[in-house]
Enzyme design. Sequence first.
Site, mmCIF file in Angstrom:
data_model
loop_
_atom_site.group_PDB
_atom_site.id
_atom_site.type_symbol
_atom_site.label_atom_id
_atom_site.label_comp_id
_atom_site.label_asym_id
_atom_site.label_seq_id
_atom_site.Cartn_x
_atom_site.Cartn_y
_atom_site.Cartn_z
ATOM 1 N N PRO A 20 0.844 -1.195 0.000
ATOM 2 C CA PRO A 20 0.000 0.000 0.000
ATOM 3 C C PRO A 20 0.876 1.240 0.000
ATOM 4 O O PRO A 20 1.856 1.296 0.742
ATOM 5 C CB PRO A 20 -0.762 -0.118 1.330
ATOM 6 C CG PRO A 20 0.090 -0.973 2.200
ATOM 7 C CD PRO A 20 0.805 -1.919 1.283
ATOM 8 N N MET A 21 0.549 2.209 -0.841
ATOM 9 C CA MET A 21 1.312 3.465 -0.839
ATOM 10 C C MET A 21 0.367 4.631 -1.088
ATOM 11 O O MET A 21 -0.097 4.841 -2.217
ATOM 12 C CB MET A 21 2.422 3.427 -1.898
ATOM 13 C CG MET A 21 3.592 2.520 -1.532
ATOM 14 S SD MET A 21 4.961 2.652 -2.691
ATOM 15 C CE MET A 21 4.315 1.795 -4.117
ATOM 16 N N CYS A 104 2.370 2.863 9.693
ATOM 17 C CA CYS A 104 2.597 4.208 9.142
ATOM 18 C C CYS A 104 3.320 5.095 10.162
ATOM 19 O O CYS A 104 2.901 5.214 11.312
ATOM 20 C CB CYS A 104 1.262 4.843 8.743
ATOM 21 S SG CYS A 104 1.500 6.486 8.055
ATOM 22 N N GLY A 206 10.240 -4.592 2.467
ATOM 23 C CA GLY A 206 11.324 -3.646 2.726
ATOM 24 C C GLY A 206 12.499 -3.831 1.794
ATOM 25 O O GLY A 206 13.143 -4.881 1.796
HETATM 26 C C1 LIG Z 1 4.825 7.107 -0.703
HETATM 27 C C2 LIG Z 1 4.563 5.994 0.265
HETATM 28 C C3 LIG Z 1 3.298 5.826 0.782
HETATM 29 C C4 LIG Z 1 3.043 4.783 1.681
HETATM 30 N N1 LIG Z 1 1.779 4.589 2.142
HETATM 31 C C5 LIG Z 1 1.499 3.526 2.935
HETATM 32 C C6 LIG Z 1 0.149 3.233 3.325
HETATM 33 O O1 LIG Z 1 -0.804 3.909 2.932
HETATM 34 N N2 LIG Z 1 -0.032 2.146 4.138
HETATM 35 C C7 LIG Z 1 1.009 1.358 4.573
HETATM 36 O O2 LIG Z 1 0.783 0.391 5.311
HETATM 37 N N3 LIG Z 1 2.279 1.615 4.188
HETATM 38 C C8 LIG Z 1 2.534 2.657 3.384
HETATM 39 N N4 LIG Z 1 3.815 2.868 2.949
HETATM 40 C C9 LIG Z 1 4.880 1.907 3.321
HETATM 41 C C10 LIG Z 1 5.041 0.835 2.239
HETATM 42 O O3 LIG Z 1 3.872 0.054 2.133
HETATM 43 C C11 LIG Z 1 6.242 -0.074 2.538
HETATM 44 O O4 LIG Z 1 6.029 -0.693 3.778
HETATM 45 C C12 LIG Z 1 7.562 0.681 2.592
HETATM 46 O O5 LIG Z 1 7.681 1.590 1.518
HETATM 47 C C13 LIG Z 1 8.761 -0.302 2.583
HETATM 48 O O6 LIG Z 1 8.736 -1.083 1.412
HETATM 49 P P1 LIG Z 1 9.679 -0.760 0.132
HETATM 50 O O7 LIG Z 1 11.096 -0.694 0.628
HETATM 51 O O8 LIG Z 1 9.424 -1.892 -0.819
HETATM 52 O O9 LIG Z 1 9.225 0.578 -0.408
HETATM 53 C C14 LIG Z 1 4.084 3.913 2.085
HETATM 54 C C15 LIG Z 1 5.361 4.102 1.543
HETATM 55 C C16 LIG Z 1 5.612 5.116 0.652
HETATM 56 C C17 LIG Z 1 7.001 5.278 0.093
#
Ligand SMILES: Cc1cc2nc3c(=O)[nH]c(=O)nc-3n(C[C@H](O)[C@H](O)[C@H](O)COP(=O)(O)O)c2cc1C
Length: 333
Positions: A20-21, A104, A206
């Site tokens: 989720p982002m 978050c 991650g």
């Molecule tokens: C722009 C952005 C928005 C995010 N929004 C959410 C969210 O709405 N809910 C959530 O559980 N995590 C959110 N995250 C965290 C990501 O889901 C993820 O846990 C984190 O980016 C680490 O994974 P990655 O290294 O693959 O990016 C967000 C991350 C980013 C960068």
Amino acid sequence: MTDTIKIGRVTIPRTAALAPMAGVADRAYRLMCKKYGAAYVVSEMVSAKGICYSDRKTAELCTVTDDERPMAVQLFGSEPDFMAEAVKIVLEYRPDIIDINMGCPVPKVVGTGAGSALMKDIKLAADITEAAVKAAGETPVTVKIRSGWNAESINAPEMAKALEAAGAAAVAVHGRTRDMFYSGESDSSVIKAVKEAVSIPVIGNGDITDADSCVKMYSETGCDLVMIGRGSYGNPFIFREIEAKLRGEVYEPPALETKMQVMLEHIRLILELSEKCEELAMHEARKHAAWYMNGYYGSAKFRGRCYQLSSYAEAEALADEFIQLQRSRQASL
Ligand SMILES: Cc1cc2nc3c(=O)[nH]c(=O)nc-3n(C[C@H](O)[C@H](O)[C@H](O)COP(=O)(O)O)c2cc1C
């Protein structure tokens, strides 16, 4: 390795899911990732309280289209009653899974006692989960957590156990503490410890940026599924790459021309799904366009130009110009 995993009654291919982002992984983004092989997608986080007070954005954020399935709608909140009420409302949108955000780090969310603030109150986290599980009936409820609040309080295994006891059908673990926000390195040993602590599926998250880091996450942690956030920026192909690697197939990365076509396809989808006029919807598209141009000669300048785009025709012309630049660069080498 098995080909699929089960979260409650939902079957998911054991490849890689989209994280989720908020502000990034909207419907257009999810559909692009799905098209290129995402096993499972999660909505942007939605406020449980906001939903209960019929926030005007509820429908936009909670709608699940068939092309996105299996899909979770993610809620955040700090009160079991509001969470249960929100779950009942969200069920009308028929999500495959309901996910609760307990990771978050942003002050706006943490300040209300939600998101990763719940890593500091395992009892409340479990109560919220239990309330959601009761309200959700047959629909599985999952929880997304971090490794802990800070380096002195790494408690993801203990938290995951409590969530499992409260009825969670799976946990997703981002191997960073709240204090780290998005800097430093995600610690996969915590994900391994969570996997050893619970019997429900564990989703590792991650710093997955390619097929190799995905395979490493699976083998180092024993997790049941991998979830990718930023590694999919301008790169929905990452899901195909991972699928191919896991199946032992040869993967041919897309040529620049294909990437630019996919970028334009993504922009068309943003424009089609947006209720805004072309110029305003292009504001949404700008960052995505810039991400698709990452990692090439002269990218920095072109990314800057992406942030000025105000029509689809301009995006098309910019993509052509970018391709020409790469071709002439190749020819001069
Ligand atoms: C722009 C952005 C928005 C995010 N929004 C959410 C969210 O709405 N809910 C959530 O559980 N995590 C959110 N995250 C965290 C990501 O889901 C993820 O846990 C984190 O980016 C680490 O994974 P990655 O290294 O693959 O990016 C967000 C991350 C980013 C960068």
